[in-house]
Design an enzyme around this catalytic site. Structure first.
Site, PDB file in Angstrom:
ATOM      1  N   TYR A 170       0.940  -1.103  -0.025  1.00 17.04           N
ATOM      2  CA  TYR A 170       0.110   0.051  -0.054  1.00 17.04           C
ATOM      3  C   TYR A 170       0.771   1.213  -0.021  1.00 17.04           C
ATOM      4  CZ  TYR A 170      -3.926   3.094   1.211  1.00 17.04           C
ATOM      5  OH  TYR A 170      -4.826   4.104   1.431  1.00 17.04           O
TER       6      TYR A 170
ATOM      7  N   ASN B  37      -6.363   9.849   7.822  1.00 14.16           N
ATOM      8  CA  ASN B  37      -7.243   8.951   8.228  1.00 14.16           C
ATOM      9  C   ASN B  37      -8.441   9.606   8.217  1.00 14.16           C
ATOM     10  OD1 ASN B  37      -4.708   8.205   9.637  1.00 14.16           O
ATOM     11  ND2 ASN B  37      -6.080   6.537  10.306  1.00 14.16           N
TER      12      ASN B  37
ATOM     13  N   ARG C 126     -10.739  -0.629  10.328  1.00 14.61           N
ATOM     14  CA  ARG C 126      -9.872   0.324  10.824  1.00 14.61           C
ATOM     15  C   ARG C 126     -10.384   1.105  12.180  1.00 14.61           C
ATOM     16  NH1 ARG C 126      -9.717   3.629   5.450  1.00 14.61           N
ATOM     17  NH2 ARG C 126     -11.692   2.539   4.758  1.00 14.61           N
TER      18      ARG C 126
ATOM     19  N   SER D 147     -14.125   2.859  12.671  1.00 12.71           N
ATOM     20  CA  SER D 147     -15.242   1.811  12.465  1.00 12.71           C
ATOM     21  C   SER D 147     -15.264   0.727  13.532  1.00 12.71           C
ATOM     22  CB  SER D 147     -15.135   1.430  11.001  1.00 12.71           C
ATOM     23  OG  SER D 147     -13.904   0.908  10.814  1.00 12.71           O
TER      24      SER D 147
ATOM     25  N   GLN E  58      -5.042  -1.510  20.184  1.00 14.28           N
ATOM     26  CA  GLN E  58      -3.734  -2.013  19.896  1.00 14.28           C
ATOM     27  C   GLN E  58      -2.550  -1.508  20.710  1.00 14.28           C
ATOM     28  OE1 GLN E  58      -3.817  -2.402  15.423  1.00 14.28           O
ATOM     29  NE2 GLN E  58      -5.588  -4.054  15.730  1.00 14.28           N
TER      30      GLN E  58
END
Ligand SMILES: O=c1ccn([C@@H]2O[C@H](COP(=O)(O)OP(=O)(O)O[C@H]3OC[C@@H](O)[C@H](O)[C@H]3O)[C@@H](O)[C@H]2O)c(=O)[nH]1
EC number: 4.1.1.35
Length: 448
Positions: free
Chosen positions: A278, A307, A319, A322, A337
Protein backbone atom coordinates in the site's frame (compact mmCIF):
# COMPACT_ATOMS: atom_id res chain seq x y z
CA UNK A 1 -0.36 38.30 -26.21
CA UNK A 2 -1.84 37.54 -29.59
CA UNK A 3 -3.80 34.72 -31.11
CA UNK A 4 -3.62 33.09 -34.53
CA UNK A 5 -6.52 30.93 -35.66
CA UNK A 6 -6.43 28.69 -38.71
CA UNK A 7 -9.84 28.06 -40.13
CA UNK A 8 -11.75 27.04 -43.21
CA UNK A 9 -15.40 27.88 -43.56
CA UNK A 10 -16.71 27.55 -40.03
CA UNK A 11 -14.18 24.88 -39.05
CA UNK A 12 -11.23 25.89 -36.91
CA UNK A 13 -8.19 23.65 -37.38
CA UNK A 14 -5.90 24.91 -34.68
CA UNK A 15 -4.54 27.98 -33.01
CA UNK A 16 -1.39 29.55 -31.73
CA UNK A 17 -0.93 31.92 -28.84
CA UNK A 18 2.08 34.19 -28.82
CA UNK A 19 2.97 35.15 -25.28
CA UNK A 20 6.13 37.03 -24.36
CA UNK A 21 7.88 35.77 -27.46
CA UNK A 22 6.87 32.17 -26.80
CA UNK A 23 4.56 30.20 -29.09
CA UNK A 24 1.90 27.91 -27.66
CA UNK A 25 0.30 25.86 -30.38
CA UNK A 26 -2.49 23.37 -30.57
CA UNK A 27 -4.21 21.51 -33.35
CA UNK A 28 -7.84 20.90 -32.73
CA UNK A 29 -10.87 20.60 -34.96
CA UNK A 30 -13.59 22.87 -33.71
CA UNK A 31 -16.84 23.61 -35.47
CA UNK A 32 -18.12 27.04 -34.62
CA UNK A 33 -21.54 28.46 -35.43
CA UNK A 34 -21.47 30.77 -38.46
CA UNK A 35 -22.23 33.86 -36.39
CA UNK A 36 -19.23 33.20 -34.14
CA UNK A 37 -17.02 32.68 -37.18
CA UNK A 38 -18.28 35.92 -38.65
CA UNK A 39 -17.47 37.70 -35.47
CA UNK A 40 -13.95 36.23 -35.38
CA UNK A 41 -13.22 36.95 -39.03
CA UNK A 42 -15.08 40.18 -39.40
CA UNK A 43 -16.78 38.84 -42.56
CA UNK A 44 -18.87 35.88 -43.63
CA UNK A 45 -16.87 32.66 -44.11
CA UNK A 46 -17.23 31.07 -47.50
CA UNK A 47 -15.85 27.81 -48.77
CA UNK A 48 -14.02 27.68 -52.05
CA UNK A 49 -13.45 24.12 -53.23
CA UNK A 50 -10.44 24.88 -55.46
CA UNK A 51 -7.39 23.71 -53.48
CA UNK A 52 -4.97 26.57 -54.28
CA UNK A 53 -7.55 29.26 -53.64
CA UNK A 54 -8.64 27.45 -50.50
CA UNK A 55 -5.15 27.84 -49.09
CA UNK A 56 -4.56 31.37 -50.25
CA UNK A 57 -7.94 32.93 -49.92
CA UNK A 58 -10.27 30.97 -47.76
CA UNK A 59 -7.98 29.74 -45.02
CA UNK A 60 -8.10 32.72 -42.79
CA UNK A 61 -5.53 33.52 -40.21
CA UNK A 62 -6.05 36.07 -37.53
CA UNK A 63 -2.75 36.95 -36.08
CA UNK A 64 -0.13 39.29 -34.94
CA UNK A 65 2.43 40.10 -37.61
CA UNK A 66 5.03 38.53 -35.32
CA UNK A 67 3.69 35.03 -35.91
CA UNK A 68 4.89 32.91 -38.82
CA UNK A 69 1.70 32.30 -40.71
CA UNK A 70 2.49 29.14 -42.60
CA UNK A 71 1.37 30.81 -45.85
CA UNK A 72 -2.02 31.85 -44.54
CA UNK A 73 -3.43 35.27 -45.09
CA UNK A 74 -3.65 37.77 -42.24
CA UNK A 75 -7.04 39.36 -42.00
CA UNK A 76 -6.94 41.16 -38.70
CA UNK A 77 -5.22 41.17 -35.34
CA UNK A 78 -6.99 40.28 -32.14
CA UNK A 79 -5.24 41.28 -28.92
CA UNK A 80 -6.35 38.54 -26.53
CA UNK A 81 -7.70 40.68 -23.76
CA UNK A 82 -11.18 40.32 -22.37
CA UNK A 83 -12.47 43.53 -23.94
CA UNK A 84 -11.80 42.26 -27.46
CA UNK A 85 -13.55 38.97 -26.86
CA UNK A 86 -16.34 39.81 -24.44
CA UNK A 87 -18.79 40.31 -27.27
CA UNK A 88 -18.57 36.56 -27.82
CA UNK A 89 -18.44 34.90 -24.37
CA UNK A 90 -18.60 31.32 -25.65
CA UNK A 91 -15.51 31.80 -27.77
CA UNK A 92 -13.81 33.61 -24.94
CA UNK A 93 -14.47 30.60 -22.71
CA UNK A 94 -12.99 28.14 -25.20
CA UNK A 95 -9.85 30.18 -25.77
CA UNK A 96 -9.39 31.02 -22.12
CA UNK A 97 -9.50 27.31 -21.33
CA UNK A 98 -7.18 26.56 -24.21
CA UNK A 99 -4.79 29.24 -23.06
CA UNK A 100 -4.80 27.86 -19.51
CA UNK A 101 -4.03 24.36 -20.77
CA UNK A 102 -1.24 25.55 -23.01
CA UNK A 103 0.45 27.82 -20.49
CA UNK A 104 0.60 24.90 -18.09
CA UNK A 105 3.42 23.51 -20.17
CA UNK A 106 5.45 26.68 -20.03
CA UNK A 107 4.84 27.61 -16.41
CA UNK A 108 6.31 25.74 -13.51
CA UNK A 109 3.34 23.84 -12.20
CA UNK A 110 4.97 22.65 -9.02
CA UNK A 111 8.25 24.36 -8.33
CA UNK A 112 10.84 22.46 -10.31
CA UNK A 113 8.39 19.96 -11.85
CA UNK A 114 8.04 21.37 -15.34
CA UNK A 115 6.03 19.62 -18.00
CA UNK A 116 7.99 19.25 -21.22
CA UNK A 117 4.87 19.21 -23.39
CA UNK A 118 1.51 20.92 -23.37
CA UNK A 119 -1.28 18.71 -22.03
CA UNK A 120 -2.81 16.33 -24.57
CA UNK A 121 -5.63 17.71 -26.62
CA UNK A 122 -8.97 17.08 -24.92
CA UNK A 123 -11.43 15.07 -26.99
CA UNK A 124 -13.77 16.93 -29.36
CA UNK A 125 -16.52 15.79 -27.00
CA UNK A 126 -15.00 17.77 -24.16
CA UNK A 127 -14.82 20.72 -26.47
CA UNK A 128 -18.44 20.68 -27.44
CA UNK A 129 -19.35 20.05 -23.82
CA UNK A 130 -17.77 23.33 -22.81
CA UNK A 131 -20.42 25.04 -24.84
CA UNK A 132 -22.94 23.42 -22.53
CA UNK A 133 -20.63 23.99 -19.52
CA UNK A 134 -20.86 20.28 -18.76
CA UNK A 135 -18.24 18.08 -17.13
CA UNK A 136 -18.11 14.32 -17.47
CA UNK A 137 -16.31 12.94 -14.46
CA UNK A 138 -14.97 9.44 -13.82
CA UNK A 139 -14.64 8.34 -10.19
CA UNK A 140 -12.69 5.10 -9.77
CA UNK A 141 -13.56 3.46 -6.49
CA UNK A 142 -16.73 5.54 -6.46
CA UNK A 143 -18.75 2.81 -4.71
CA UNK A 144 -16.43 2.97 -1.70
CA UNK A 145 -16.62 5.00 1.48
CA UNK A 146 -14.97 8.28 0.39
CA UNK A 147 -15.79 7.70 -3.30
CA UNK A 148 -19.54 7.51 -2.74
CA UNK A 149 -19.56 10.74 -0.68
CA UNK A 150 -17.57 12.39 -3.46
CA UNK A 151 -20.13 11.17 -6.01
CA UNK A 152 -22.96 12.66 -3.90
CA UNK A 153 -21.23 16.03 -3.92
CA UNK A 154 -20.41 15.95 -7.64
CA UNK A 155 -23.99 14.93 -8.52
CA UNK A 156 -25.33 17.96 -6.61
CA UNK A 157 -24.03 20.05 -9.51
CA UNK A 158 -26.55 19.61 -12.30
CA UNK A 159 -23.92 20.28 -14.93
CA UNK A 160 -21.91 17.19 -13.94
CA UNK A 161 -22.26 13.72 -15.38
CA UNK A 162 -20.64 11.08 -13.19
CA UNK A 163 -19.33 7.67 -14.21
CA UNK A 164 -18.29 5.32 -11.40
CA UNK A 165 -15.93 2.41 -12.06
CA UNK A 166 -15.65 -0.02 -9.15
CA UNK A 167 -14.88 -3.73 -8.75
CA UNK A 168 -16.86 -3.88 -5.45
CA UNK A 169 -13.97 -5.52 -3.57
CA UNK A 170 -14.50 -3.13 -0.66
CA UNK A 171 -17.10 -0.82 -2.20
CA UNK A 172 -20.81 -1.52 -2.48
CA UNK A 173 -23.63 -0.62 -4.88
CA UNK A 174 -25.66 0.16 -1.81
CA UNK A 175 -23.57 3.31 -1.24
CA UNK A 176 -24.79 4.62 -4.60
CA UNK A 177 -28.35 3.33 -4.57
CA UNK A 178 -29.87 6.82 -4.72
CA UNK A 179 -28.10 7.53 -8.03
CA UNK A 180 -28.69 4.25 -9.85
CA UNK A 181 -31.02 5.02 -12.78
CA UNK A 182 -30.31 8.76 -12.67
CA UNK A 183 -29.78 10.15 -16.21
CA UNK A 184 -26.53 11.88 -15.27
CA UNK A 185 -25.09 8.80 -13.53
CA UNK A 186 -23.51 5.57 -14.75
CA UNK A 187 -22.09 2.66 -12.77
CA UNK A 188 -19.62 0.21 -14.30
CA UNK A 189 -18.28 -2.97 -12.67
CA UNK A 190 -14.65 -2.53 -13.61
CA UNK A 191 -11.27 -3.36 -12.14
CA UNK A 192 -8.75 -0.57 -12.78
CA UNK A 193 -5.98 -3.11 -13.40
CA UNK A 194 -7.71 -3.51 -16.78
CA UNK A 195 -7.81 -0.56 -19.17
CA UNK A 196 -10.97 1.48 -19.44
CA UNK A 197 -12.11 3.41 -22.51
CA UNK A 198 -14.44 6.29 -21.67
CA UNK A 199 -14.57 9.92 -22.78
CA UNK A 200 -14.24 12.10 -19.67
CA UNK A 201 -13.00 15.54 -18.65
CA UNK A 202 -11.84 14.73 -15.12
CA UNK A 203 -10.76 11.54 -13.34
CA UNK A 204 -10.85 11.15 -9.57
CA UNK A 205 -8.71 8.04 -9.11
CA UNK A 206 -9.59 6.58 -5.71
CA UNK A 207 -9.71 2.86 -6.46
CA UNK A 208 -7.72 0.83 -3.93
CA UNK A 209 -8.59 -0.99 -0.72
CA UNK A 210 -7.62 1.43 2.09
CA UNK A 211 -8.11 -0.49 5.30
CA UNK A 212 -4.91 -2.26 6.40
CA UNK A 213 -6.73 -5.60 6.89
CA UNK A 214 -8.13 -5.41 3.34
CA UNK A 215 -5.03 -4.19 1.57
CA UNK A 216 -2.88 -6.79 3.36
CA UNK A 217 -5.38 -9.55 2.46
CA UNK A 218 -4.10 -9.74 -1.16
CA UNK A 219 -0.93 -7.62 -1.25
CA UNK A 220 -0.03 -8.52 -4.84
CA UNK A 221 -3.43 -7.35 -6.00
CA UNK A 222 -3.05 -4.16 -3.89
CA UNK A 223 0.24 -3.19 -5.49
CA UNK A 224 -1.11 -4.06 -8.95
CA UNK A 225 -4.07 -1.78 -8.27
CA UNK A 226 -1.78 1.06 -7.25
CA UNK A 227 0.74 0.65 -10.05
CA UNK A 228 -1.12 -0.86 -13.03
CA UNK A 229 -4.38 0.81 -12.03
CA UNK A 230 -2.74 4.25 -11.90
CA UNK A 231 -0.89 3.59 -15.19
CA UNK A 232 -4.20 2.69 -16.85
CA UNK A 233 -5.91 5.82 -15.55
CA UNK A 234 -2.98 8.00 -16.63
CA UNK A 235 -3.15 6.38 -20.07
CA UNK A 236 -6.82 7.26 -20.20
CA UNK A 237 -6.12 10.84 -19.05
CA UNK A 238 -3.50 11.14 -21.79
CA UNK A 239 -5.79 9.74 -24.48
CA UNK A 240 -8.76 11.97 -23.72
CA UNK A 241 -6.90 14.99 -22.31
CA UNK A 242 -8.55 14.69 -18.89
CA UNK A 243 -7.28 16.13 -15.61
CA UNK A 244 -6.55 13.36 -13.10
CA UNK A 245 -6.52 13.46 -9.30
CA UNK A 246 -4.87 10.63 -7.34
CA UNK A 247 -5.88 9.99 -3.77
CA UNK A 248 -2.52 9.13 -2.27
CA UNK A 249 -2.11 8.60 1.43
CA UNK A 250 -0.46 9.76 4.63
CA UNK A 251 1.08 6.27 4.60
CA UNK A 252 3.68 7.57 2.13
CA UNK A 253 5.32 9.10 5.23
CA UNK A 254 5.62 5.59 6.73
CA UNK A 255 6.59 5.70 10.42
CA UNK A 256 7.44 9.41 10.28
CA UNK A 257 10.50 10.90 11.93
CA UNK A 258 9.21 14.43 11.28
CA UNK A 259 6.12 15.55 13.13
CA UNK A 260 3.68 16.89 12.00
CA UNK A 261 4.29 15.80 8.42
CA UNK A 262 4.69 18.49 5.71
CA UNK A 263 4.48 17.48 2.04
CA UNK A 264 8.22 18.13 1.69
CA UNK A 265 9.01 15.22 4.06
CA UNK A 266 10.17 12.15 2.08
CA UNK A 267 9.03 9.65 4.65
CA UNK A 268 10.35 6.64 6.49
CA UNK A 269 8.92 3.59 4.77
CA UNK A 270 9.86 -0.08 5.03
CA UNK A 271 10.09 -1.18 1.37
CA UNK A 272 9.67 -4.89 2.15
CA UNK A 273 7.19 -4.77 5.01
CA UNK A 274 3.61 -6.04 5.10
CA UNK A 275 2.27 -2.51 4.55
CA UNK A 276 4.51 -1.76 1.57
CA UNK A 277 2.01 -3.06 -1.01
CA UNK A 278 0.00 0.00 0.00
CA UNK A 279 2.50 2.65 1.08
CA UNK A 280 5.15 1.85 -1.55
CA UNK A 281 2.35 1.25 -4.06
CA UNK A 282 1.01 4.76 -3.50
CA UNK A 283 4.54 6.17 -3.64
CA UNK A 284 5.01 4.59 -7.09
CA UNK A 285 1.56 5.89 -8.08
CA UNK A 286 2.73 9.42 -7.16
CA UNK A 287 5.92 8.90 -9.19
CA UNK A 288 3.89 7.82 -12.21
CA UNK A 289 1.65 10.86 -11.87
CA UNK A 290 4.63 13.23 -11.91
CA UNK A 291 6.38 11.36 -14.73
CA UNK A 292 3.26 11.58 -16.89
CA UNK A 293 3.00 15.25 -15.98
CA UNK A 294 6.63 16.02 -16.84
CA UNK A 295 6.86 13.78 -19.89
CA UNK A 296 3.39 14.09 -21.41
CA UNK A 297 2.03 17.30 -19.91
CA UNK A 298 -0.90 15.52 -18.20
CA UNK A 299 -2.77 17.77 -15.75
CA UNK A 300 -2.34 16.06 -12.40
CA UNK A 301 -3.49 16.57 -8.82
CA UNK A 302 -2.27 14.55 -5.83
CA UNK A 303 -4.01 14.51 -2.45
CA UNK A 304 -2.34 12.81 0.51
CA UNK A 305 -5.31 11.66 2.50
CA UNK A 306 -4.99 11.21 6.26
CA UNK A 307 -7.27 8.95 8.35
CA UNK A 308 -10.87 9.61 7.40
CA UNK A 309 -14.10 8.49 9.08
CA UNK A 310 -17.83 8.91 8.67
CA UNK A 311 -21.06 7.21 7.60
CA UNK A 312 -20.82 4.32 5.08
CA UNK A 313 -17.50 2.98 6.35
CA UNK A 314 -17.64 -0.80 6.20
CA UNK A 315 -18.86 -1.97 9.59
CA UNK A 316 -16.18 -4.64 9.81
CA UNK A 317 -13.67 -2.59 7.93
CA UNK A 318 -10.97 -3.14 10.57
CA UNK A 319 -9.96 0.50 10.85
CA UNK A 320 -9.92 1.97 14.28
CA UNK A 321 -12.92 4.34 14.23
CA UNK A 322 -15.29 1.85 12.59
CA UNK A 323 -14.02 -0.92 14.90
CA UNK A 324 -14.56 1.12 18.07
CA UNK A 325 -18.04 2.34 17.09
CA UNK A 326 -19.20 -1.15 16.03
CA UNK A 327 -17.74 -2.64 19.23
CA UNK A 328 -19.40 0.02 21.41
CA UNK A 329 -22.78 -0.64 19.76
CA UNK A 330 -22.40 -4.42 20.04
CA UNK A 331 -21.40 -4.14 23.73
CA UNK A 332 -18.00 -5.64 22.95
CA UNK A 333 -14.71 -4.41 24.48
CA UNK A 334 -12.88 -1.68 22.52
CA UNK A 335 -9.69 -3.29 21.20
CA UNK A 336 -6.81 -0.82 21.58
CA UNK A 337 -3.74 -2.18 19.83
CA UNK A 338 -0.59 -1.86 21.95
CA UNK A 339 0.89 0.40 23.08
CA UNK A 340 -2.17 2.67 22.61
CA UNK A 341 0.03 5.79 22.68
CA UNK A 342 0.36 5.78 18.87
CA UNK A 343 -1.44 8.79 17.40
CA UNK A 344 -3.67 9.49 14.42
CA UNK A 345 -5.55 12.57 13.17
CA UNK A 346 -9.12 11.92 12.02
CA UNK A 347 -10.88 13.86 9.28
CA UNK A 348 -14.66 13.75 8.79
CA UNK A 349 -15.60 12.57 5.30
CA UNK A 350 -17.48 15.72 4.17
CA UNK A 351 -14.39 17.82 4.95
CA UNK A 352 -12.28 15.35 2.99
CA UNK A 353 -14.56 15.52 -0.07
CA UNK A 354 -14.54 19.31 0.05
CA UNK A 355 -10.72 19.28 0.06
CA UNK A 356 -10.54 16.86 -2.89
CA UNK A 357 -12.89 18.94 -5.04
CA UNK A 358 -10.99 22.15 -4.23
CA UNK A 359 -7.75 20.46 -5.22
CA UNK A 360 -9.20 19.19 -8.51
CA UNK A 361 -10.65 22.59 -9.39
CA UNK A 362 -7.59 24.60 -8.32
CA UNK A 363 -4.32 25.28 -10.07
CA UNK A 364 -1.90 23.30 -7.88
CA UNK A 365 -0.65 19.83 -8.69
CA UNK A 366 0.11 18.99 -5.06
CA UNK A 367 0.94 16.70 -3.41
CA UNK A 368 -1.20 18.33 -0.75
CA UNK A 369 -2.04 16.89 2.66
CA UNK A 370 -5.78 16.68 3.28
CA UNK A 371 -6.52 15.75 6.85
CA UNK A 372 -7.61 17.06 10.20
CA UNK A 373 -4.67 18.10 12.37
CA UNK A 374 -6.51 17.23 15.62
CA UNK A 375 -4.25 14.47 16.98
CA UNK A 376 -5.34 11.68 19.37
CA UNK A 377 -3.72 8.62 20.91
CA UNK A 378 -5.68 5.40 20.40
CA UNK A 379 -6.37 5.32 24.15
CA UNK A 380 -7.85 8.84 23.94
CA UNK A 381 -9.97 7.80 20.97
CA UNK A 382 -11.27 4.73 22.84
CA UNK A 383 -12.12 6.88 25.86
CA UNK A 384 -13.98 9.40 23.68
CA UNK A 385 -16.01 6.65 21.98
CA UNK A 386 -16.76 5.12 25.38
CA UNK A 387 -17.91 8.45 26.80
CA UNK A 388 -20.05 9.41 23.77
CA UNK A 389 -21.53 6.03 22.81
CA UNK A 390 -21.39 3.42 25.56
CA UNK A 391 -20.01 4.42 28.99
CA UNK A 392 -20.32 0.82 30.28
CA UNK A 393 -17.93 -0.64 27.77
CA UNK A 394 -14.52 -2.12 28.62
CA UNK A 395 -11.28 -0.99 26.96
CA UNK A 396 -8.97 -3.93 26.23
CA UNK A 397 -5.30 -3.83 25.14
CA UNK A 398 -4.53 -6.25 22.27
CA UNK A 399 -1.48 -7.09 20.18
CA UNK A 400 -0.51 -4.72 17.35
CA UNK A 401 0.49 -5.49 13.75
CA UNK A 402 4.00 -4.96 12.26
CA UNK A 403 5.20 -1.54 11.09
CA UNK A 404 2.31 0.37 12.65
CA UNK A 405 3.23 4.09 12.44
CA UNK A 406 3.73 5.56 15.92
CA UNK A 407 2.52 9.06 15.11
CA UNK A 408 0.66 10.85 12.35
CA UNK A 409 -0.57 14.41 12.02
CA UNK A 410 -0.85 16.47 8.84
CA UNK A 411 0.78 19.83 8.38
CA UNK A 412 -2.02 21.54 6.43
CA UNK A 413 -0.31 24.88 5.81
CA UNK A 414 -0.37 24.24 2.04
CA UNK A 415 -4.02 23.18 1.97
CA UNK A 416 -4.95 26.37 3.82
CA UNK A 417 -2.81 28.61 1.67
CA UNK A 418 -3.28 27.05 -1.77
CA UNK A 419 -6.81 25.65 -1.53
CA UNK A 420 -8.33 27.89 1.13
CA UNK A 421 -9.30 24.63 2.83
CA UNK A 422 -9.36 23.49 6.43
CA UNK A 423 -11.54 20.92 8.16
CA UNK A 424 -14.66 22.12 9.95
CA UNK A 425 -15.89 19.07 11.83
CA UNK A 426 -14.26 18.15 15.13
CA UNK A 427 -13.94 14.50 16.18
CA UNK A 428 -16.51 14.93 18.97
CA UNK A 429 -19.05 16.27 16.46
CA UNK A 430 -18.31 13.73 13.74
CA UNK A 431 -18.45 10.57 15.89
CA UNK A 432 -22.20 10.93 16.69
CA UNK A 433 -22.97 11.32 12.96
CA UNK A 434 -21.17 8.07 12.26
CA UNK A 435 -22.80 6.42 15.27
CA UNK A 436 -26.27 7.22 13.85
CA UNK A 437 -25.40 5.54 10.54
CA UNK A 438 -23.92 2.46 12.28
CA UNK A 439 -26.99 2.15 14.54
CA UNK A 440 -29.22 2.14 11.49
CA UNK A 441 -27.18 -0.49 9.68
CA UNK A 442 -26.65 -2.69 12.76
CA UNK A 443 -30.27 -2.29 13.87
CA UNK A 444 -29.25 -1.06 17.34
CA UNK A 445 -31.61 1.61 18.66
CA UNK A 446 -30.38 4.33 21.00
CA UNK A 447 -31.32 3.59 24.63
CA UNK A 448 -33.77 6.13 26.04
O1 LIG B 1 -9.24 -2.14 16.46
C1 LIG B 1 -8.27 -1.41 16.27
C2 LIG B 1 -7.82 -1.06 14.98
C3 LIG B 1 -6.71 -0.23 14.87
N1 LIG B 1 -6.08 0.26 15.97
C4 LIG B 1 -4.96 1.19 15.86
O2 LIG B 1 -5.44 2.38 15.29
C5 LIG B 1 -4.46 3.01 14.51
C6 LIG B 1 -5.06 3.36 13.18
O3 LIG B 1 -5.26 2.18 12.44
P1 LIG B 1 -6.22 2.10 11.18
O4 LIG B 1 -6.29 0.67 10.82
O5 LIG B 1 -7.49 2.80 11.43
O6 LIG B 1 -5.48 2.94 10.04
P2 LIG B 1 -3.95 3.27 9.75
O7 LIG B 1 -3.72 4.63 10.28
O8 LIG B 1 -3.05 2.20 10.22
O9 LIG B 1 -3.95 3.25 8.18
C7 LIG B 1 -4.75 4.15 7.45
O10 LIG B 1 -3.97 5.24 7.17
C8 LIG B 1 -4.42 6.26 6.32
C9 LIG B 1 -5.23 5.79 5.16
O11 LIG B 1 -4.61 6.11 3.93
C10 LIG B 1 -5.67 4.37 5.15
O12 LIG B 1 -7.05 4.38 5.17
C11 LIG B 1 -5.22 3.48 6.22
O13 LIG B 1 -4.21 2.73 5.67
C12 LIG B 1 -3.28 2.05 14.45
O14 LIG B 1 -2.30 2.47 15.32
C13 LIG B 1 -3.84 0.72 14.92
O15 LIG B 1 -2.90 -0.03 15.60
C14 LIG B 1 -6.56 -0.06 17.23
O16 LIG B 1 -6.00 0.39 18.24
N2 LIG B 1 -7.62 -0.89 17.34
Amino acid sequence: MSLCILCFGNLVYGWTFLVKGQKLQNRRLLKLPKKHMMWLLGFEPSIDRKPQRRRLLQSYAIASHKLPLHGYQVHRKIPLVSSSLTCCPKILRVFKLEFRLLTMASNASNGEHKATKPPPTPSPLRNSKFFQSNMRILVTGGAGFIGSHLVDKLMENEKNEVIVADNYFTGSKDNLRKWIGHPRFELIRHDVTESLLVEVDQIYHLACPASPIFYKHNPVKTIKTNVIGTLNMLGLAKRVGARILLTSTSEVYGDPLVHPQPESYWGNVNPIGVRSCYDEGKRVAETLMFDYHRQHGIEIRIARIFNTYGPRMNIDDGRVVSNFIAQALRDEPLTVQAPGTQTRSFCYVSDMVDGLIRLMEGENTGPINIGNPGEFTMIELAETVKELINPNIEIKMVENTPDDPRQRKPDITNAKKLLGWEPKIKLRDGLPLMEADFRLRLGVAKKA
